[in-house]
Scaffold this active site. Structure first.
Site, PDB file in Angstrom:
ATOM      1  N   CYS A  12       6.230  -6.554   1.023  1.00  0.00           N
ATOM      2  CA  CYS A  12       7.325  -5.685   1.427  1.00  0.00           C
ATOM      3  C   CYS A  12       8.286  -5.640   0.241  1.00  0.00           C
ATOM      4  O   CYS A  12       8.097  -6.347  -0.741  1.00  0.00           O
ATOM      5  CB  CYS A  12       8.002  -6.221   2.679  1.00  0.00           C
ATOM      6  SG  CYS A  12       8.945  -4.975   3.555  1.00  0.00           S
ATOM      7  N   CYS A  88       5.818  -2.312   4.643  1.00  0.00           N
ATOM      8  CA  CYS A  88       6.936  -1.365   4.602  1.00  0.00           C
ATOM      9  C   CYS A  88       6.536  -0.180   3.745  1.00  0.00           C
ATOM     10  O   CYS A  88       5.765  -0.314   2.799  1.00  0.00           O
ATOM     11  CB  CYS A  88       8.229  -2.016   4.116  1.00  0.00           C
ATOM     12  SG  CYS A  88       8.301  -2.425   2.386  1.00  0.00           S
ATOM     13  N   CYS A  96       1.712  -1.268  -7.577  1.00  0.00           N
ATOM     14  CA  CYS A  96       1.535  -2.716  -7.458  1.00  0.00           C
ATOM     15  C   CYS A  96       0.895  -3.279  -8.715  1.00  0.00           C
ATOM     16  O   CYS A  96       0.178  -2.568  -9.424  1.00  0.00           O
ATOM     17  CB  CYS A  96       0.626  -3.043  -6.276  1.00  0.00           C
ATOM     18  SG  CYS A  96       1.305  -2.604  -4.677  1.00  0.00           S
TER      19      CYS A  96
END
Length: 152
Positions: A12, A88, A96
């Protein structure tokens, strides 16, 4: 069959509420065959006190929980993940790091309880609701396994 646990990284943005709740649920409901970690793209630096309160009231251990950066899990010596879950929408849309082992990725979004307003009891009620949503999804995930995580 292997004795190696299924490693899951729950992401998140702040790593203070949803991802921490999911981490604890996976570790407790996974019966030792699942091992979860949580992290954030922009960690707040502390776990939301209402997350701790809900986890304790549900019987989860909270010692050692902390808000941490996802960079810890992109390092060469980090545990190799089998599955990365974003909880989220912000984290799901971010670029990422490359995770060692190239794990499967899935997004299972939940409302942000940390955004709740009102009295302590009103905000705690929102944390309990989100905890219940996360618990239902984690139970289903454990039932179907990491290879079918997208079905959750």
């Amino acid at each position: 069959m292997t004795d190696k646990p299924i490693n899951v990284l729950v992401l998140c943005t702040g790593n203070s509420a949803r991802s921490v709740l999911a981490e604890c649920l996976i570790n407790d409901l996974g019966g030792g065959t699942w091992r979860a970690f949580s992290a954030g793209s922009k960690p707040t630096g502390k776990v939301n006190p209402l997350s701790i309160e809900v986890l304790r009231e549900k019987g989860h251990a909270t010692e050692g929980l902390r808000s941490k950066s996802w960079d810890e899990f992109a390092a060469p010596d980090a545990p190799r993940m089998d599955l990365v879950i974003t909880v989220c929408d912000n984290a799901a849309g971010e670029i990422c790091p490359i995770w060692p082992g190239v794990p499967a990725k899935v997004h299972i979004g939940f409302p942000d309880p940390a955004a709740a307003e009102g009295s302590h009891d009103e905000r705690l009620a929102v944390f309990r609701e989100v905890y219940a949503m996360i618990e239902a999804k984690i139970r289903k995930l454990i039932e179907v396994g990491p290879d079918r995580a997208a079905e959750v």
